[in-house]
Write an enzyme that holds these catalytic residues in place. Structure first.
Site, PDB file in Angstrom:
ATOM      1  N   ASN A  18       0.869  -1.280   0.279  1.00  8.67           N
ATOM      2  CA  ASN A  18      -0.100   0.110  -0.076  1.00  8.67           C
ATOM      3  C   ASN A  18       0.899   1.305   0.155  1.00  8.67           C
ATOM      4  OD1 ASN A  18      -2.621   1.292   0.158  1.00  8.67           O
ATOM      5  ND2 ASN A  18      -1.915   1.835   2.264  1.00  8.67           N
ATOM      6  N   SER A  72      -2.938   2.788  -8.990  1.00  9.14           N
ATOM      7  CA  SER A  72      -3.562   4.004  -9.355  1.00  9.14           C
ATOM      8  C   SER A  72      -4.060   3.872 -10.583  1.00  9.14           C
ATOM      9  CB  SER A  72      -2.467   5.065  -9.131  1.00  9.14           C
ATOM     10  OG  SER A  72      -3.120   6.299  -9.336  1.00  9.14           O
ATOM     11  N   TYR A  87       5.456  10.337 -11.275  1.00  6.98           N
ATOM     12  CA  TYR A  87       4.550   9.437 -10.613  1.00  6.98           C
ATOM     13  C   TYR A  87       3.844   8.491 -11.351  1.00  6.98           C
ATOM     14  CZ  TYR A  87       0.457   8.054  -7.767  1.00  6.98           C
ATOM     15  OH  TYR A  87      -0.333   7.310  -7.319  1.00  6.98           O
ATOM     16  N   LYS A  91       3.702   4.321 -11.486  1.00  3.17           N
ATOM     17  CA  LYS A  91       2.597   3.532 -11.457  1.00  3.17           C
ATOM     18  C   LYS A  91       2.340   2.699 -12.800  1.00  3.17           C
ATOM     19  CE  LYS A  91       1.261   4.539  -7.233  1.00  3.17           C
ATOM     20  NZ  LYS A  91       1.143   3.498  -6.371  1.00  3.17           N
ATOM     21  N   VAL A 122      -8.528   9.434  -4.308  1.00  5.12           N
ATOM     22  CA  VAL A 122      -9.268   8.885  -2.986  1.00  5.12           C
ATOM     23  C   VAL A 122      -8.884  10.234  -1.684  1.00  5.12           C
ATOM     24  CG1 VAL A 122      -9.003   7.348  -0.929  1.00  5.12           C
ATOM     25  CG2 VAL A 122      -8.447   6.567  -3.297  1.00  5.12           C
ATOM     26  N   THR A 124      -7.408  11.194   1.091  1.00  4.13           N
ATOM     27  CA  THR A 124      -6.484  10.922   2.103  1.00  4.13           C
ATOM     28  C   THR A 124      -5.523  11.994   2.156  1.00  4.13           C
ATOM     29  OG1 THR A 124      -4.948   9.945   0.613  1.00  4.13           O
ATOM     30  CG2 THR A 124      -6.598   8.355   1.463  1.00  4.13           C
ATOM     31  N   GLY A 125      -4.671  11.785   3.131  1.00  2.00           N
ATOM     32  CA  GLY A 125      -3.526  12.892   3.027  1.00  2.00           C
ATOM     33  C   GLY A 125      -2.382  12.973   2.068  1.00  2.00           C
TER      34      GLY A 125
END
Length: 200
Positions: A18, A72, A87, A91, A122, A124-125
């Protein structure tokens, strides 16, 4: 980490990779050190953990384990946003690594499965951390785009792990599709998720 798991729990039956990160570093002007950091976490660490999890399963004759790579939607499409192009490349590598892992597992005549789960945005942080120097931009992104919740990803993992032994889910894409009101007395909304499943 794997030595500690072996000592405390005998070994690994399920590995969920993860960890992931990004830096806003375009291809034309990005910092090499940040690119290396992305590759270290998103590609090398994932591969090392998959290898060690497999070795743990093989050592204990576990033939029904599972390795899940949290990928992703960026592992399947390149969007016009220069700051995430590197990035995105990392992925895409996860997509290729998961398929390669699946092929190697078949060649070893094992029933251990490998799956890539590719979520869209998503809540999230993750983005906040990657863009820590521009919090207004982060807030704007979540305000203008539909996003998934962490429980949507947990549900996807549960779905994959609950597949019958003869079913190999190679890829599961989770994307937000629309928002619905929770109830007439509560104006808050929640996002519905849609799954695209590739069975191999």
């Amino acid at each position: 980490m794997f030595a500690a798991i072996k000592e405390q729990h005998k070994g690994v039956d399920v590995c969920i990779n993860n960890a992931g990160l990004s830096h806003p570093e375009p291809l034309l002007s990005g910092k090499t050190s940040d690119w290396k950091n992305i590759m270290d976490v998103n590609v090398l660490a994932l591969s090392i953990c998959a290898r060690e999890a497999y070795q743990s399963m093989k050592e204990r004759n576990v033939d029904d384990g599972h390795i899940i790579n949290i990928n992703s939607i960026s592992g399947h499409q390149v969007i016009p946003a220069a700051e995430i192009h590197f990035y995105t490349a990392s992925k895409y590598a996860v997509t290729a690594l998961t398929e390669g892992l699946r092929q190697e597992l078949r060649a070893e005549n094992t029933h251990i499965r490998a799956t890539s789960i590719s979520p869209g945005l998503v809540a999230t942080g993750f983005i906040s951390w990657a863009r820590s120097n521009n919090r207004d931009q982060v807030a704007g992104m979540y305000a203008t785009r539909k996003s998934l919740e962490t429980k949507d990803i947990a549900s996807a993992v549960t779905y994959v792990l609950s597949a019958p032994p003869h079913v190999q889910i190679g890829e599961l894409v989770v994307e937000p599709i629309y928002q619905v009101s929770c109830c007439p007395s509560n104006p808050s909304t929640r996002t519905q998720a849609r799954l695209h499943i590739k069975v191999v």
